[in-house]
Scaffold this motif. Structure first.
Motif, short mmCIF file in Angstrom:
data_model
loop_
_atom_site.label_atom_id
_atom_site.label_comp_id
_atom_site.label_asym_id
_atom_site.label_seq_id
_atom_site.Cartn_x
_atom_site.Cartn_y
_atom_site.Cartn_z
N THR A 130 0.83 -1.21 0.00
CA THR A 130 0.00 0.00 0.00
C THR A 130 0.86 1.26 0.00
O THR A 130 0.38 2.32 -0.40
N THR A 131 2.12 1.13 0.43
CA THR A 131 2.99 2.31 0.43
C THR A 131 3.23 2.83 -0.98
O THR A 131 3.55 4.01 -1.15
N ASN A 132 3.09 1.95 -1.98
CA ASN A 132 3.23 2.39 -3.37
C ASN A 132 2.09 3.31 -3.79
O ASN A 132 2.21 4.02 -4.80
N PHE A 133 0.99 3.25 -3.04
CA PHE A 133 -0.19 4.02 -3.39
C PHE A 133 -0.38 5.25 -2.49
O PHE A 133 -1.45 5.86 -2.48
N TYR A 134 0.66 5.60 -1.76
CA TYR A 134 0.54 6.73 -0.83
C TYR A 134 1.76 7.64 -0.93
O TYR A 134 2.90 7.18 -0.98
N LYS A 135 1.48 8.94 -0.95
CA LYS A 135 2.53 9.95 -0.93
C LYS A 135 2.34 10.79 0.32
O LYS A 135 1.27 11.37 0.53
N SER A 136 3.37 10.85 1.15
CA SER A 136 3.26 11.58 2.41
C SER A 136 3.11 13.07 2.17
O SER A 136 3.54 13.60 1.13
N PRO A 137 2.48 13.79 3.10
CA PRO A 137 2.25 15.23 2.91
C PRO A 137 3.55 16.03 2.93
O PRO A 137 4.49 15.70 3.65
N GLU A 138 3.57 17.06 2.11
CA GLU A 138 4.70 17.99 2.07
C GLU A 138 4.28 19.32 2.68
O GLU A 138 3.09 19.66 2.70
N ALA A 139 5.24 20.06 3.16
CA ALA A 139 4.94 21.36 3.78
C ALA A 139 4.35 22.31 2.74
O ALA A 139 4.82 22.38 1.61
N TRP A 140 3.29 23.01 3.13
CA TRP A 140 2.73 24.04 2.28
C TRP A 140 3.62 25.29 2.40
O TRP A 140 4.11 25.61 3.50
N THR A 141 3.80 25.99 1.32
CA THR A 141 4.61 27.20 1.34
C THR A 141 3.85 28.36 0.73
O THR A 141 2.88 28.16 -0.03
N GLY A 142 4.28 29.58 1.05
CA GLY A 142 3.63 30.76 0.49
C GLY A 142 4.13 32.03 1.14
O GLY A 142 5.13 32.03 1.88
N ARG A 143 3.42 33.08 0.89
CA ARG A 143 3.78 34.39 1.40
C ARG A 143 3.62 34.45 2.92
O ARG A 143 2.67 33.91 3.47
N VAL A 144 4.55 35.13 3.58
CA VAL A 144 4.48 35.32 5.03
C VAL A 144 4.44 36.81 5.33
O VAL A 144 5.38 37.55 5.03
N ASP A 145 3.33 37.26 5.91
CA ASP A 145 3.17 38.67 6.29
C ASP A 145 3.38 38.87 7.78
O ASP A 145 3.38 40.00 8.26
N GLY A 146 3.51 37.77 8.51
CA GLY A 146 3.69 37.86 9.95
C GLY A 146 3.24 36.57 10.59
O GLY A 146 2.85 35.61 9.90
N THR A 147 3.29 36.50 11.91
CA THR A 147 2.92 35.28 12.63
C THR A 147 1.76 35.48 13.59
O THR A 147 1.33 34.54 14.26
N ASP A 148 1.25 36.71 13.70
CA ASP A 148 0.06 36.92 14.52
C ASP A 148 -1.17 36.52 13.72
O ASP A 148 -1.14 36.45 12.49
N GLU A 149 -2.27 36.26 14.41
CA GLU A 149 -3.44 35.68 13.77
C GLU A 149 -4.00 36.54 12.64
O GLU A 149 -4.52 36.02 11.65
N GLU A 150 -3.87 37.85 12.75
CA GLU A 150 -4.43 38.74 11.72
C GLU A 150 -3.70 38.66 10.40
O GLU A 150 -4.23 39.08 9.37
N THR A 151 -2.46 38.15 10.42
CA THR A 151 -1.67 38.11 9.19
C THR A 151 -1.44 36.69 8.68
O THR A 151 -0.79 36.50 7.65
N LEU A 152 -1.99 35.71 9.37
CA LEU A 152 -1.73 34.31 8.99
C LEU A 152 -2.39 33.93 7.67
O LEU A 152 -3.43 34.45 7.29
N ARG A 153 -1.74 33.00 6.99
CA ARG A 153 -2.29 32.39 5.78
C ARG A 153 -2.38 30.89 5.99
O ARG A 153 -1.77 30.33 6.91
N TRP A 154 -3.15 30.24 5.14
CA TRP A 154 -3.42 28.82 5.36
C TRP A 154 -2.15 27.99 5.50
O TRP A 154 -2.08 27.08 6.33
N HIS A 155 -1.14 28.29 4.69
CA HIS A 155 0.06 27.45 4.71
C HIS A 155 0.77 27.49 6.06
O HIS A 155 1.53 26.58 6.40
N GLN A 156 0.48 28.53 6.85
CA GLN A 156 1.09 28.65 8.17
C GLN A 156 0.30 27.90 9.24
O GLN A 156 0.76 27.78 10.38
N HIS A 157 -0.86 27.41 8.89
CA HIS A 157 -1.74 26.77 9.87
C HIS A 157 -1.94 25.28 9.60
O HIS A 157 -2.48 24.55 10.43
#
Length: 330
Positions: free
Chosen positions: A3-30
């Motif tokens: 079954t491992t042949n049929f599965y690809k493990s998740p990779e980190a999402w990447t994107g723009r970073v405007d900050g780390t507080d909740e008001e500036t977060l984007r999906w890839h940071q969560h």
């Protein structure tokens, strides 16, 4: 074949970073990656929390068997990329977003891929999360919905699962020599419902008469499948659409919702296996219908199917699919 042949493990999402507080977060940071086959567990949801799990189905074998344009196997990656920079407009303490990687159709072996897909979706449901599947061809339907039925069976629930397909096609073809395809999913589910002695409760929205044979309309009638054709969207017939959707929601305890991007006009969705010059528009009326389903409180699982990045223009189709996912999360 493992079954491992049929599965690809998740990779980190990447994107723009405007900050780390909740008001500036984007999906890839969560997003939290969870490797299901490595034995990693989904975070336990606390009272009041909700959780969504993104799972890709990297397959276009069903499209190939259905004599369509292949390329949808790269759809999950394109959808993730289109979603990555979305801003967070929800309480991060109350909503958990997980990426569980991809089920991959390896060497045209669709049936084992379906089996693994069903197993992973079932694990997502058992953990209390809502599965959001990223296609991939519309062969995604059978493995996804089969898991939802299995979850009801395990819990000995008598709840009625409604199957809602937003699509230009019925997908009620009878499998041929090669087996299941991107067009056989709902016929397979009708047969599965007979085995389980459960009702086959199916509604298709956006059906195109010029894309379905007389045989498919006959099969739909024999299975008591309900449908609203694309003209209702073209003619802005809110009364007909809302009546059909309201009745469907009323009769179902839980809802499986699948959206085939080829239901939309080619100007909005050029990146699909079978484009529709006269498809529906993702306008206010469509959004009204879509939100009615999302706000029903009955959603058991959702997938986006038939994104084919190979034929996309300026990522229009990927961005449309991503916008539909944004509505779900918000």
């Amino acid at each position: 074949m493992s079954t491992t042949n049929f599965y690809k493990s998740p990779e980190a999402w990447t994107g723009r970073v405007d900050g780390t507080d909740e008001e500036t977060l984007r999906w890839h940071q969560h997003i939290i990656p969870v490797n299901v086959l490595a034995g990693e567990k989904f975070p336990v949801l606390h009272p009041g929390q909700k959780g969504f799990v993104f799972l890709g189905f990297a397959s276009d074998e069903g499209v190939r068997r259905n004599k369509g344009r292949t390329g949808a196997a790269t759809g999950p990656a394109a959808l993730r990329n289109a979603c990555s920079n979305f801003p967070v407009h929800f309480d991060i303490k109350q909503l958990v977003l997980i990426d569980a990687g991809d089920v991959v159709c390896y060497e045209q072996a669709l049936e084992p891929a379906h089996e693994l897909l069903c197993g992973v979706v079932l694990a997502i449901k058992k953990a209390g999360y809502l599965p959001i599947l990223l296609g991939g061809g519309h062969e995604i339907t059978y493995g996804h919905a089969q898991a939802l039925y299995a979850h009801l069976h395990i819990n000995k629930s008598v709840e009625k699962l409604g199957l809602l397909n937003i699509d230009a096609h019925f997908d009620l073809r009878i499998p041929g020599e090669e087996g299941s395809t991107s067009g056989t999913g709902f016929w397979q589910l009708a047969e599965y419902c007979k085995e389980l002695e459960r009702p086959f409760h199916y509604l298709a929205l956006g059906i195109q008469t010029n894309s379905n044979t007389q045989q498919l309309f006959r099969i739909a009638g024999e299975l008591d499948a309900q449908y609203v054709d694309a003209d209702a969207f073209h003619l802005q017939d809110r009364t007909l659409l809302q009546a059909a959707i309201s009745q469907f929601i009323k009769e179902a305890d839980q809802i499986y919702l699948t959206i085939d991007l080829d239901v939309f006009a080619a100007a909005f969705a050029p990146g699909v296996s079978a484009t529709a010059y006269n498809g529906i528009r993702p306008d206010g009326l469509f959004l009204e219908c879509y939100r009615t389903l999302l706000q029903s409180g009955k959603l058991a699982g959702l997938d986006i199917a038939e994104l084919n990045p190979e034929f996309d223009i300026d990522n229009r189709t990927a961005k449309l699919g991503a916008a539909l996912l944004f509505e779900v999360v918000n």
